[in-house]
Design a protein around this motif. Structure first.
Motif, mmCIF file in Angstrom:
data_model
loop_
_atom_site.group_PDB
_atom_site.id
_atom_site.type_symbol
_atom_site.label_atom_id
_atom_site.label_comp_id
_atom_site.label_asym_id
_atom_site.label_seq_id
_atom_site.Cartn_x
_atom_site.Cartn_y
_atom_site.Cartn_z
ATOM 1 N N GLY A 865 0.822 -1.247 -0.129
ATOM 2 C CA GLY A 865 -0.104 -0.051 -0.100
ATOM 3 C C GLY A 865 0.944 1.304 0.023
ATOM 4 N N ARG A 866 2.088 1.070 0.082
ATOM 5 C CA ARG A 866 2.988 2.295 -0.050
ATOM 6 C C ARG A 866 2.834 3.209 -1.292
ATOM 7 N NH1 ARG A 866 9.531 1.989 0.104
ATOM 8 N NH2 ARG A 866 10.054 4.004 -0.753
ATOM 9 N N ARG A 867 2.894 2.411 -2.577
ATOM 10 C CA ARG A 867 2.609 2.913 -3.827
ATOM 11 C C ARG A 867 1.413 2.084 -4.533
ATOM 12 N NH1 ARG A 867 9.035 2.564 -5.701
ATOM 13 N NH2 ARG A 867 9.696 4.277 -3.933
ATOM 14 N N ASN A 868 1.083 2.405 -5.864
ATOM 15 C CA ASN A 868 -0.040 1.693 -6.373
ATOM 16 C C ASN A 868 0.612 0.306 -6.739
ATOM 17 O OD1 ASN A 868 -2.348 1.037 -7.624
ATOM 18 N ND2 ASN A 868 -2.191 2.130 -9.411
ATOM 19 N N ASN A 869 -0.183 -0.782 -6.854
ATOM 20 C CA ASN A 869 0.123 -2.135 -6.996
ATOM 21 C C ASN A 869 -0.627 -2.608 -8.412
ATOM 22 O OD1 ASN A 869 1.531 -3.994 -4.912
ATOM 23 N ND2 ASN A 869 0.164 -5.232 -6.221
ATOM 24 N N LEU A 870 0.363 -3.581 -8.951
ATOM 25 C CA LEU A 870 -0.275 -4.423 -10.086
ATOM 26 C C LEU A 870 -1.671 -4.954 -9.434
ATOM 27 C CD1 LEU A 870 2.638 -6.263 -11.693
ATOM 28 C CD2 LEU A 870 1.180 -4.571 -12.828
#
Length: 1003
Positions: A865-870
């Motif tokens: 959840g730190r950055r957007n994810n696949l």
């Protein structure tokens, strides 16, 4: 054309192909300059001497000879090239009829090459030739392809083939040659064919022949153009706002910032990507004079990426002429020049892919934001509007110019029939300058970060000269002998300068006055380069055939390279090959369905000296030392030891081939089997730190390649009620193996090299699933691990009760081969009257491909959840059958533990590369009345779809690689591949699906 003074007979006739009359076909009285061309109906009239023979030729068709005898009229149908073993093949320092070739040589003519609109010919060759692998190393406009002929031989020396342009070794790249200028490409694959080029042919030879005029032919103007539009093959499958919010809450590691909201759903890819435009225009004029020919052409190619500002422009000009001077002299000149501009290399996908979909690009007043604050990352917004409006404040461009020139003069001996002397001179110059400028605060979360600029300038100069003596003669009708002797020398000089600076006082200076920078100016000694290298060679070759049934070719070449140590600079390469045209034997006469059947066998040796110049001398590197807070000095230390014994890396190859043509030319093909061994590999050997030196370059190690190739071409329907159907397929397999390493070691884990395994290997853990509730030994194998984490194979010992004796560690890593089981390509053309439909594709079975976006190294599948994810199917208590681990679980660094194993996919696929539908108007009377000999309109869709790909089935993306493992965008991937440059799938410029509309016009 001029006509013979001694006119004795008028002959008329019509020249056709399978579709109808051929306009502009050349009809020449053999042995003279007396000739004409066919009119709009394919008709001709010519006055010839009694007993004359007519030579009839047309570009793209097999030349035919017809004896006039007592005829007053002739009807001739020409066959397209590729359906006869009598085609002329370029073999290096000469040509041969296909039926007489004894080495492994593949041919692709320019017409087939241009069935795919491409930046360079390597892209158009993908899947067209058995044993030749063209791999994308980048999907950026103007990017080069990696070319491998029959696999890899060397570990750290070059594996790139030699390119020969119009007879002279070419110092440029495939993108420096306009595909529209290419008449044919001949690829020499085995050592018996390539040994004639010595060390430069160690990795195969690509012979490129550009279009030329025809002696005595009237001027002909051609214009080829197309325009295309392209969009992403598929967007990267990132989570939308709803899925990302759910995953972040489940992971429990990060909370929304003040700029994020669960009800927001921003598609950052849509805000960045655009529709790209591609266009190409090529204009050419060719013809001939009495005893000579000429051709002049100019081209413009423009390719816009789907990423804003990213693009490529190429301007090309070529010209060639050759002229007979009297009976014995022949001179000629060929020049190929191009100027290209590559823009936008600094623009990438990562910011758009990693940006939180819960954040809006606009503030509460509707104004565009400068950055988005996520829980830890503060990311500059790169949207389409932002990038395009930055204009000259955010620049990365490379301007390159290349001029490649070949001159020749040839004289025939008046006293000895078939004896001639020729001198070839190549003069080449290539220069490129990269300039980059980033304005104040651009790309940074700090709005006042200083601007910066850099320049990198490369200049390469090369000259080559070749002296050739040739004797070509036929004795007693059946004995044909060709002898060639050559001496050559070449020299290449390279210069590189680089500098950078910060705080440029006026931003409109960009990178043009770095010396004015108010901040730090850097001239790194490690980025300033100069080298000069030379090669001297002797060569001799003899080719003999008897009755076109038995052929023998023997060649010797000796090279001396300045790059190697004194006393080890010379190496001699023998090559021998033989052929037997079995179909010409008397015992085959009753087998009418066999038109041609030829058996070939060849042995040859080649060497490789493609290492950096001065590797024998060792190297010093620099290091800055500080004396107090303001005083700095540069020191030097030995980083590479010299090696006074450094010699050639050499290979020996056996090749066995069978060529055949059956059923009146309806089916043709070839089968090849080869084995190649490479010894004394040129390799940088690491030294222990206690030695005080990093490495030295030595001749250490062995590799082996062996494989087979099958090519088939057939005519399924031949002008039946207006229908035609041709089809071709090629299949090939290469098995590569590392046989030996330095000092008898069986592995070099730092570079992923393992004796007995392919060069391209993954050395990593083997994911066998995810840990589930109730699985035994989780606490032993994964101390502090959690249910839902990645489960990898254990290769340690077990206690008597069946429990493992230790936790998972480095000893559980496995060697995973990336080699495919089978590769190939296919093409088919269906024609009905004036319509034609062509489909071109390629396929691969087996093997592995690395996807950086799925693995931890791409930082887009962190599941935290730190950055957007696949958008992946991740484990939860309600979804225990998932493929991907539990968000927020045990990590290694910023990623799930063993996250690298998530990036390995089966590399198989079947891809249709292009579908083209065309209509030929040149058969229409109204068109021919305007003097137009060819008018074709067509539409093409490139990269339309992919089938049978595990990778595409997983995420919808193109399964072909698009970046190097050591590319800046995937720098962490070197943990997979060590020093070896391996193409992988990254978050480079997205793959695209293109639609083009084009015209081919000749008059």
């Amino acid at each position: 054309m001029s006509q013979s003074v001694q006119q004795a007979k008028k002959i008329t006739g019509t020249i056709n192909d399978s579709q109808g009359p051929l306009i502009g076909a050349t009809v020449l009285e053999k042995g003279t300059h007396n000739g004409t061309v066919t009119d709009l109906d394919g008709n001709f009239t010519l006055n010839v001497k009694s007993g004359a023979t007519l030579v009839i030729s047309y570009i793209g068709y097999v030349t035919k000879e017809v004896q006039v005898g007592g005829k007053n009229s002739v009807q001739v149908t020409l066959e397209e090239e590729g359906r006869s073993l009598n085609d002329v093949i370029v073999i290096g320092y000469g040509t041969q009829r296909r039926e007489a070739v004894t080495g492994s040589v593949a041919n692709v003519n320019g017409e087939k090459l241009n069935q795919i609109a491409a930046t360079n010919a390597a892209q158009a060759l993908q899947g067209r030739v058995a044993g030749v692998l063209m791999t994308q190393t980048s999907t950026k406009p103007g990017a080069e392809m990696q070319i491998r002929i029959r696999g890899q031989r060397s570990l750290t020396a070059s594996n790139d083939p030699l390119i020969v342009l119009d007879g002279i070794p070419f110092m440029g790249t495939m993108s420096d040659i306009n595909p529209a200028d290419i008449k044919s490409i001949d690829i020499l694959k085995d050592a018996s064919a390539t040994a004639i080029y010595g060390s430069r042919g160690a990795n195969g030879v690509i012979m490129i022949t550009t279009t030329k005029g025809y002696e005595g032919a009237p001027a002909k103007i051609t214009y080829n153009a197309y325009v295309g539009f392209k969009n992403t093959f598929k967007k990267y499958p990132m989570m939308d706002g709803k899925k990302f919010a759910a995953m972040r809450k489940y992971a429990g590691k990060y909370q929304n910032t003040i700029e994020e909201d669960d009800n927001t759903n921003t598609d950052w890819q849509d805000l960045l990507l655009r529709t790209g435009v591609t266009t190409s225009h090529d204009l050419g004029v060719s013809g001939g004079t009495k005893g000579g020919s000429y051709s002049i052409g100019a081209g413009y190619y423009h390719d816009e990426s789907v990423l804003p500002t990213q693009g490529y422009d190429r301007y090309s000009v070529r010209a060639n002429f050759d002229q007979n001077v009297g009976k014995y002299f022949h001179v000629g000149l060929t020049t190929n020049n191009n100027y290209n501009i590559t823009n936008g290399s600094q623009v990438g996908m990562y910011n758009a892919l990693s940006m939180s979909p819960l954040a809006s690009p606009y503030d509460e007043n509707g104004n565009p934001k400068r950055i988005v604050n996520m829980p830890i990352d503060h990311t500059y917004i790169f949207s389409r509007d932002v990038v395009e409006h930055l204009d000259e404040l955010y620049v990365n461009e490379t301007r390159a110019f290349g001029s490649y020139n070949t001159m020749f003069a040839e004289v025939k001996c008046p006293w000895v029939d078939g004896l001639s002397y020729r001198v070839n001179v190549g003069l080449n110059y290539k220069q490129s300058k990269n300039g980059a400028f980033t304005g104040t605060g651009i790309g940074s979360d700090n709005a006042t970060s200083p601007n910066n600029a850099s320049t990198l300038n490369n200049i390469t100069k090369n000259w080559a000269i070749e002296h050739l003596i040739t004797y070509d003669h036929t004795f007693a009708k059946d004995h044909k002998l060709n002898l060639v002797g050559m001496y050559s020398a070449e020299q290449t000089r390279f210069e590189q300068t680089n500098m950078s600076g910060q705080q440029i006082p006026a931003e409109y200076f960009q990178y043009y006055n770095i010396g004015a920078a108010a901040g730090e100016i850097t001239v790194n000694p490690g980025n300033q380069r100069y080298w000069q290298s030379g090669l001297v060679s002797w060569m001799g070759r003899a080719m003999y055939s008897y009755a076109d049934k038995y052929m023998l070719s023997v060649a010797f070449r000796a090279d001396a390279s300045s790059r190697l140590a004194k006393g080890h600079q010379w190496h001699t390469y023998p090559a021998i090959s033989a052929g037997w045209n079995i179909a010409k034997e008397n015992f085959m006469k009753d087998l009418k369905w066999i038109d041609a059947l030829k058996l070939r066998v060849g042995y040859g040796e080649t060497s490789n000296q493609s290492i950096n110049p001065y590797s024998t001398l060792g190297a010093l590197s620099t290091r800055a030392y500080n004396f107090g807070p303001t005083t700095y000095k540069t020191g030097y230390y030995v980083s590479t030891l010299p090696n006074t014994e450094l010699g050639w890396e050499y290979s020996s190859t056996w090749n066995f081939g069978l060529d055949f043509t059956l059923f009146g030319g309806r089916l043709s093909g070839s089968f090849e089997y080869y084995t190649q061994k490479t010894n004394d590999l040129l390799l940088s050997v690491s030294l222990p730190s206690t030695s005080g030196v990093d490495s030295y370059t030595g001749n250490i190690g062995k590799t082996q390649n062996k494989g087979w190739e099958l090519s088939l071409n057939g005519t399924i329907i031949d002008n039946k009620n207006g229908w035609n159907w041709d089809m071709g397929i090629n299949l090939y397999q290469n098995r590569n193996k590392l046989v030996a390493l330095a000092s008898g070691a069986d592995r070099d884990e730092g570079n992923n090299w393992f004796v007995g395994h392919p060069i391209d290997c993954i050395y990593d853990y083997n994911k066998i699933g995810l840990w589930q509730e109730g699985d035994p030994y989780l606490n032993i194998l994964e101390p502090n691990g959690n249910v839902g984490m990645i489960k990898v194979a254990y290769h340690g010992e077990y206690n008597e009760d069946g429990s493992p004796t230790r936790a998972i560690n480095d000893n559980d890593r496995e060697i995973i081969s990336m080699e495919p089981d089978l590769m190939g390509g296919f093409n088919t053309t269906v024609g009905y009257k004036n319509f034609d439909l062509t489909v071109i594709g390629a396929f691969q079975i087996g093997g592995k491909v690395i996807s950086t976006i799925h693995s931890g190294n791409g930082y887009l599948n962190m599941l935290s959840g730190r950055r957007n994810n696949l958008d992946v199917d991740y484990w939860t208590e309600e979804n225990t059958g998932a493929k991907y681990p539990k968000p927020g679980g045990i990590t290694s660094g910023d990623n799930p533990k063993y996250a690298s194993t998530l990036g390995y996919f089966g590399a198989g696929y079947l891809k249709v590369r292009a579908i083209t539908l065309g209509y030929n108007f040149d058969k229409l009377r109204a068109v021919r009345d305007f003097g137009i000999s060819r008018l074709r309109l067509y539409a093409t869709i490139q990269n339309p779809f992919v089938l049978f790909s595990p990778y595409t089935n997983e995420c919808g993306l193109d399964p072909e690689t698009n970046t190097f493992a050591n590319d800046g965008s995937t720098s962490a991937v070197t943990s997979w591949t060590g020093a070896h440059k391996m193409p992988v799938i990254g978050y480079n410029t997205p793959s695209t699906r293109n639609i083009l509309f084009g015209i081919n016009l000749t008059f």
